[in-house]
Design a protein around this motif. Structure first.
Motif, PDB file in Angstrom:
ATOM      1  N   MET A   1      59.918  30.459  29.689  1.00 17.80           N
ATOM      2  CA  MET A   1      59.398  30.252  31.031  1.00 17.80           C
ATOM      3  C   MET A   1      59.392  31.581  31.757  1.00 17.80           C
ATOM      4  SD  MET A   1      58.264  28.150  33.137  1.00 17.80           S
ATOM      5  CE  MET A   1      58.182  27.517  34.744  1.00 17.80           C
ATOM      6  N   LEU A   2      58.377  31.820  32.509  1.00 18.45           N
ATOM      7  CA  LEU A   2      58.221  33.052  33.265  1.00 18.45           C
ATOM      8  C   LEU A   2      57.744  32.706  34.667  1.00 18.45           C
ATOM      9  CD1 LEU A   2      58.015  36.213  33.263  1.00 18.45           C
ATOM     10  CD2 LEU A   2      55.662  35.903  32.521  1.00 18.45           C
ATOM     11  N   ALA A   3      58.392  33.280  35.653  1.00 14.68           N
ATOM     12  CA  ALA A   3      57.969  33.075  37.039  1.00 14.68           C
ATOM     13  C   ALA A   3      57.536  34.424  37.594  1.00 14.68           C
ATOM     14  CB  ALA A   3      59.115  32.508  37.863  1.00 14.68           C
ATOM     15  N   LEU A   4      56.417  34.433  38.267  1.00 20.17           N
ATOM     16  CA  LEU A   4      55.879  35.670  38.836  1.00 20.17           C
ATOM     17  C   LEU A   4      55.703  35.530  40.335  1.00 20.17           C
ATOM     18  CD1 LEU A   4      53.008  36.333  36.278  1.00 20.17           C
ATOM     19  CD2 LEU A   4      55.235  37.429  36.333  1.00 20.17           C
ATOM     20  N   ARG A   5      56.014  36.596  41.041  1.00 21.12           N
ATOM     21  CA  ARG A   5      55.755  36.636  42.472  1.00 21.12           C
ATOM     22  C   ARG A   5      54.601  37.630  42.663  1.00 21.12           C
ATOM     23  NH1 ARG A   5      59.439  34.990  46.377  1.00 21.12           N
ATOM     24  NH2 ARG A   5      60.961  35.083  44.717  1.00 21.12           N
ATOM     25  N   LEU A   6      53.453  37.118  43.045  1.00 20.44           N
ATOM     26  CA  LEU A   6      52.269  37.956  43.213  1.00 20.44           C
ATOM     27  C   LEU A   6      52.086  38.364  44.664  1.00 20.44           C
ATOM     28  CD1 LEU A   6      49.760  35.884  41.052  1.00 20.44           C
ATOM     29  CD2 LEU A   6      51.103  37.859  40.336  1.00 20.44           C
ATOM     30  N   LYS A   7      51.463  39.513  44.849  1.00 23.77           N
ATOM     31  CA  LYS A   7      51.079  39.912  46.205  1.00 23.77           C
ATOM     32  C   LYS A   7      50.080  38.880  46.724  1.00 23.77           C
ATOM     33  CE  LYS A   7      51.570  44.835  45.337  1.00 23.77           C
ATOM     34  NZ  LYS A   7      50.881  46.126  45.252  1.00 23.77           N
ATOM     35  N   PRO A   8      50.118  38.583  48.017  1.00 29.98           N
ATOM     36  CA  PRO A   8      49.217  37.551  48.563  1.00 29.98           C
ATOM     37  C   PRO A   8      47.747  37.786  48.215  1.00 29.98           C
ATOM     38  CG  PRO A   8      50.845  38.153  50.199  1.00 29.98           C
ATOM     39  CD  PRO A   8      51.020  39.111  49.039  1.00 29.98           C
ATOM     40  N   GLU A   9      47.294  39.032  48.257  1.00 35.64           N
ATOM     41  CA  GLU A   9      45.882  39.319  47.944  1.00 35.64           C
ATOM     42  C   GLU A   9      45.555  38.928  46.505  1.00 35.64           C
ATOM     43  OE1 GLU A   9      43.157  43.190  47.090  1.00 35.64           O
ATOM     44  OE2 GLU A   9      44.413  43.282  48.880  1.00 35.64           O
ATOM     45  N   LEU A  10      46.444  39.252  45.588  1.00 39.06           N
ATOM     46  CA  LEU A  10      46.221  38.915  44.187  1.00 39.06           C
ATOM     47  C   LEU A  10      46.296  37.399  43.975  1.00 39.06           C
ATOM     48  CD1 LEU A  10      45.702  40.037  41.376  1.00 39.06           C
ATOM     49  CD2 LEU A  10      48.166  40.336  41.115  1.00 39.06           C
ATOM     50  N   GLU A  11      47.241  36.759  44.624  1.00 40.13           N
ATOM     51  CA  GLU A  11      47.365  35.295  44.550  1.00 40.13           C
ATOM     52  C   GLU A  11      46.085  34.630  45.058  1.00 40.13           C
ATOM     53  OE1 GLU A  11      48.721  31.386  44.251  1.00 40.13           O
ATOM     54  OE2 GLU A  11      49.749  33.158  43.490  1.00 40.13           O
ATOM     55  N   ASN A  12      45.533  35.125  46.165  1.00 43.62           N
ATOM     56  CA  ASN A  12      44.302  34.559  46.721  1.00 43.62           C
ATOM     57  C   ASN A  12      43.122  34.743  45.779  1.00 43.62           C
ATOM     58  OD1 ASN A  12      45.675  33.761  49.005  1.00 43.62           O
ATOM     59  ND2 ASN A  12      45.111  35.572  50.188  1.00 43.62           N
ATOM     60  N   ARG A  13      43.022  35.925  45.175  1.00 50.40           N
ATOM     61  CA  ARG A  13      41.931  36.180  44.224  1.00 50.40           C
ATOM     62  C   ARG A  13      42.040  35.257  43.025  1.00 50.40           C
ATOM     63  NH1 ARG A  13      42.031  42.294  42.705  1.00 50.40           N
ATOM     64  NH2 ARG A  13      40.377  41.583  41.336  1.00 50.40           N
ATOM     65  N   LEU A  14      43.259  35.107  42.515  1.00 54.39           N
ATOM     66  CA  LEU A  14      43.487  34.241  41.358  1.00 54.39           C
ATOM     67  C   LEU A  14      43.168  32.789  41.697  1.00 54.39           C
ATOM     68  CD1 LEU A  14      44.511  34.057  38.442  1.00 54.39           C
ATOM     69  CD2 LEU A  14      46.834  33.913  39.362  1.00 54.39           C
TER      70      LEU A  14
END
Length: 68
Positions: A1-14
């Motif tokens: 299992m892997l948990a990632l914390r993305l920057k908001p801009e990257l999260e929005n793009r994804l």
């Protein structure tokens, strides 16, 4: 299992890509990691081969030396 914390801009793009294509964010995260791992593995394998080659006293040629 892997948990990632993305920057908001990257999260929005994804998230936007996932919605537009009907795929999950996980699908694209896995694809991106696979591609990056392939690239990094290839780089390090090539670097290791080159270092072994030079350590054995063999000559390495630049692109210009080969094609000019």
């Amino acid at each position: 299992m892997l948990a990632l914390r993305l920057k908001p801009e990257l999260e929005n793009r994804l998230a936007a890509l996932a919605v537009k294509t009907g795929r999950t964010k996980t699908f694209y995260a896995i694809k991106a990691i696979e591609q990056q791992l392939d690239d990094v593995e290839n780089y390090y394998l090539a670097e290791q081969f080159y270092n072994d080659w030079v350590a054995k006293g063999k000559k390495a040629y630049s692109f210009d030396e080969v094609f000019n």
